[in-house]
Design an enzyme around this catalytic site. Structure first.
Site, PDB file in Angstrom:
ATOM      1  N   LYS A  25      15.053  -5.543   6.557  1.00 34.62           N
ATOM      2  CA  LYS A  25      15.172  -4.548   7.633  1.00 34.62           C
ATOM      3  C   LYS A  25      16.445  -4.706   8.464  1.00 34.62           C
ATOM      4  O   LYS A  25      17.067  -3.717   8.842  1.00 34.62           O
ATOM      5  CB  LYS A  25      13.936  -4.598   8.537  1.00 34.62           C
ATOM      6  CG  LYS A  25      12.693  -4.033   7.851  1.00 34.62           C
ATOM      7  CD  LYS A  25      11.494  -4.059   8.787  1.00 34.62           C
ATOM      8  CE  LYS A  25      10.356  -3.227   8.207  1.00 34.62           C
ATOM      9  NZ  LYS A  25       9.215  -3.127   9.146  1.00 34.62           N
ATOM     10  N   LEU A  32       0.835  -1.209   0.000  1.00 33.50           N
ATOM     11  CA  LEU A  32       0.000   0.000   0.000  1.00 33.50           C
ATOM     12  C   LEU A  32       0.868   1.257   0.000  1.00 33.50           C
ATOM     13  O   LEU A  32       0.354   2.367  -0.142  1.00 33.50           O
ATOM     14  CB  LEU A  32      -0.900   0.015   1.245  1.00 33.50           C
ATOM     15  CG  LEU A  32      -1.882  -1.152   1.389  1.00 33.50           C
ATOM     16  CD1 LEU A  32      -2.624  -1.041   2.723  1.00 33.50           C
ATOM     17  CD2 LEU A  32      -2.867  -1.166   0.230  1.00 33.50           C
ATOM     18  N   GLY A  91       8.902  -8.396  14.697  1.00 37.61           N
ATOM     19  CA  GLY A  91       9.446  -7.072  14.389  1.00 37.61           C
ATOM     20  C   GLY A  91       8.496  -5.953  14.776  1.00 37.61           C
ATOM     21  O   GLY A  91       8.915  -4.949  15.386  1.00 37.61           O
ATOM     22  N   ALA A  92       7.221  -6.094  14.449  1.00 37.77           N
ATOM     23  CA  ALA A  92       6.251  -5.033  14.736  1.00 37.77           C
ATOM     24  C   ALA A  92       6.054  -4.886  16.242  1.00 37.77           C
ATOM     25  O   ALA A  92       6.027  -3.770  16.779  1.00 37.77           O
ATOM     26  CB  ALA A  92       4.929  -5.356  14.051  1.00 37.77           C
ATOM     27  N   ALA A  94       5.879 -10.819  19.595  1.00 37.42           N
ATOM     28  CA  ALA A  94       7.274 -10.471  19.868  1.00 37.42           C
ATOM     29  C   ALA A  94       8.090 -10.427  18.579  1.00 37.42           C
ATOM     30  O   ALA A  94       9.313 -10.541  18.607  1.00 37.42           O
ATOM     31  CB  ALA A  94       7.882 -11.474  20.845  1.00 37.42           C
ATOM     32  N   ASP A 102       8.303   2.565  12.716  1.00 32.48           N
ATOM     33  CA  ASP A 102       7.145   1.691  12.994  1.00 32.48           C
ATOM     34  C   ASP A 102       6.538   1.954  14.374  1.00 32.48           C
ATOM     35  O   ASP A 102       5.335   2.127  14.516  1.00 32.48           O
ATOM     36  CB  ASP A 102       7.555   0.217  12.885  1.00 32.48           C
ATOM     37  CG  ASP A 102       7.774  -0.221  11.443  1.00 32.48           C
ATOM     38  OD1 ASP A 102       7.134   0.354  10.540  1.00 32.48           O
ATOM     39  OD2 ASP A 102       8.576  -1.145  11.221  1.00 32.48           O
TER      40      ASP A 102
END
Ligand code: ATR
Length: 276
Positions: free
Chosen positions: A70, A20, A134-135, A132, A107
């Site tokens: 990342k 998106l 990355g986000a 738990a 983030d």
């Protein structure tokens, strides 16, 4: 009109086809009247360093980074902001005028900004973060930095929960689903519920005086948020985090704050087009 003077920003990741980000970012640039364009490049795992070299050579104005790059980008940039350093994860690359590439992670701050936009304070509040990955780690780090009083991490795999809770320092600890009933803000930071009616935990622990946030944005009203609403809890959906982390990227690249509503509308249009 794209001209020879147009600045280019881009996402790197694999896959990127259904991202998106191009719709959101181009709507943001337009809202600012900036001669910038945003596109997405499919970059294979292992090629992050080469993508950063390309960024320098092509003079890209900014880069967003998603899976699986990342961590690799965090290793390869010249400097990291505190969040990116703590998380060993970069979602935003900013080219400095001296040629260095700076790695940021928006983030977690995007999540905190989405709470603020929904009228939810972080300072002094207790949080239960489910997940738990990355986000989740980005959110644990950000709410702790933003002044949360307590951060309880609840995760299927205990070892990862301990690593994530450590990011919150003294206010972090590992907990169980039962603990989610006694915090003020509950956050689903797993992907459970994405494109499904699955619940990340038994919602019977929820209470009406809580805020329940979900990072899942598709569907916007997840099964968890629907259950939370039935209980009478306030809900915050995942589109806000998505849009705010992107808006923070634009601030880092351009120094300007884009129109959040325009970016959210663009993301919603894309999601609606997908459902057809
Ligand atoms: P991301 O980096 O996008 O956050 P991730 O690193 O794959 O994704 O992490 C996903 C998170 O969702 C993890 O906390 C994972 O739990 P584990 O650490 O135990 O793997 C959690 N998760 C994913 N699917 C789950 C499920 N079906 N039930 C419970 N937790 C789940």
């Amino acid at each position: 009109m794209i001209t020879g003077a147009t600045r280019v920003a881009a996402l790197i990741g694999s896959p990127v086809r259904h991202s998106l980000s191009p719709a959101m970012h181009n709507a943001g640039f337009q809202s600012l009247g900036l001669d910038w364009v945003y596109t997405a490049f499919h970059v294979h795992e292992g090629d992050a360093q080469r993508a950063l070299d390309a960024m320098r050579v092509l003079g890209l104005g900014g880069m967003s980074v998603t899976m699986p790059h990342k961590q690799a980008v965090a290793e390869a940039v010249d400097l990291l902001d505190p969040a990116a350093a703590a998380l060993h994860s970069v979602n935003t690359v900013v080219p400095h005028t001296d040629g260095r590439l700076l790695g940021h992670n928006t983030d977690g701050d995007g999540f905190v900004a989405s709470l603020a936009a929904a009228g939810v304070q972080v300072v002094g509040r207790s949080f239960g973060i489910v997940g738990a990955g990355g986000a989740a780690r980005a959110i644990v780090d950000a709410v702790a930095r933003a002044g949360a009083a307590q951060v309880v991490v609840v995760n299927r795999t205990a070892e990862r929960a301990h690593e994530a809770a450590a990011l919150a320092g003294a206010c972090g600890r590992v907990g169980s689903v039962a603990d989610l009933g006694s915090v003020e803000v509950v956050v689903n930071a797993t992907s459970v519920g994405m494109g499904s009616q699955e619940l990340p935990f038994d919602p019977r622990v929820l209470r009406r005086d809580q805020v329940v946030a979900d990072i899942v944005y598709h569907p916007r009203r997840t099964a968890l948020l629907a259950e939370a609403a039935v209980v009478g809890a306030a809900t915050v959906d995942g589109l806000g985090m998505l849009v705010h982390q992107a808006a923070l990227q634009q601030r880092l690249w351009t120094g300007r704050d884009p129109d959040i509503a325009a970016m959210a509308q663009a993301a919603e249009r894309e999601l609606a087009a997908r459902r057809q």
